[in-house]
Scaffold this active site. Sequence first.
Site, PDB file in Angstrom:
ATOM      1  N   GLU A 192       0.814  -1.222   0.000  1.00 23.45           N
ATOM      2  CA  GLU A 192       0.000   0.000   0.000  1.00 23.45           C
ATOM      3  C   GLU A 192       0.844   1.267   0.000  1.00 23.45           C
ATOM      4  OE1 GLU A 192      -3.886   1.790   2.390  1.00 23.45           O
ATOM      5  OE2 GLU A 192      -2.714   0.177   3.277  1.00 23.45           O
ATOM      6  N   ASP A 193       1.956   1.275   0.743  1.00 18.51           N
ATOM      7  CA  ASP A 193       2.692   2.527   0.980  1.00 18.51           C
ATOM      8  C   ASP A 193       4.036   2.638   0.266  1.00 18.51           C
ATOM      9  OD1 ASP A 193       0.645   3.347   2.608  1.00 18.51           O
ATOM     10  OD2 ASP A 193       1.577   2.653   4.459  1.00 18.51           O
TER      11      ASP A 193
END
Length: 362
Positions: free
Chosen positions: A92-93
């Site tokens: 996600e990051d």
Amino acid sequence: DYASSLLGLIPGARRATPGLKDLLALVNAYLPPEQVERIREAAEFGTSAHKGQTRLSGEPFIAHPVAAAAILAELHLDTDTIIAAILHDVIEDTPTPKDQLAQRFGADVAEIVDGVTKLDQIKFKSREEAQAESFRKMLLAMVRDLRVVLVKLADRTHNMRTIEAMAVPRRRAIARETLEIYAPIAERLGLYDLKLELEDLGFAALYPQRYRVLERALKRARGNQKEFLKKIEQQLTAALIKNEIVARVAAREKHLYSIYRKMRRKRATLNEIVDVHGLRIVVDKADTCYRALGSVHSVFKPMPGRFKDYIAIPRVNGYQSLHTTLFGPNGVPIEAQIRTEDMHRVAESGVAAHWKYKGGDA
């Protein structure tokens, strides 16, 4: 501010951010060296992937996933789950693709991380929809791999331990979600320790003033109760020894959030709630539980209609214990739970207590 100072009062908050050394010490206690090395490699990979990223508190971002992994290591979960916790924010990051995780750490790890990422991406139009939809999504995730939910619960637990870095409106929203969604899921999985911590942390963040008032009042009440409970412990221990039953007898701390809910539900004052004391008796095997029950009832009379046999008929999450409420000294009610060591482990760790560890085998 006040809410952040409260976190020092809550079990678990003191170890808010365990580091890599703490994590490795935990996994060293139950995993073989080659699996510990895999976890070390995952931590190095995660550190590199999250390089330059920081949390709201200013600490390096990798501190959060390592701390979440440590929460699961305390439950003695398998290597892939620990690694997935370390890497749960990588897809996600960071630019890291799922395929890269699969090649480096295996398909299971990649699937768990992908599952956690998808849970994080769920957005709701209303609070009512959020409650129902989150439960459905969680249950769907559980069908594919229960470990997705375990990683998410560890992620939320550490976020709650460090919630003081967030602005008050965001803090309250997360605390409400924790109380309404994550604590009930922990309870359904039998993860009693995590459930209690999530509830207390959520309560402190959502209603700091109420938490403070109750916490202070309970501290005063506990001061008066120590000698009272000690005498009860001694009386029960003597009765068990007389009947040649080996057991651990311990007074249980009342759970603050459950007291608050009970006060609201019954519209009762604190004084009407805190006079219900809790005792736990742990023995070696199931038939000893029933013998211990007889010993307990020979010392203090049982309250009619307050006996439950969760050994013969376990709860749906696997919980087993005998529950009885006794008339203690001066008629003060005492709640007692009688269980075996194995039942106690399941009661505290739920589904995690059933995990198999065979050097990382499927």
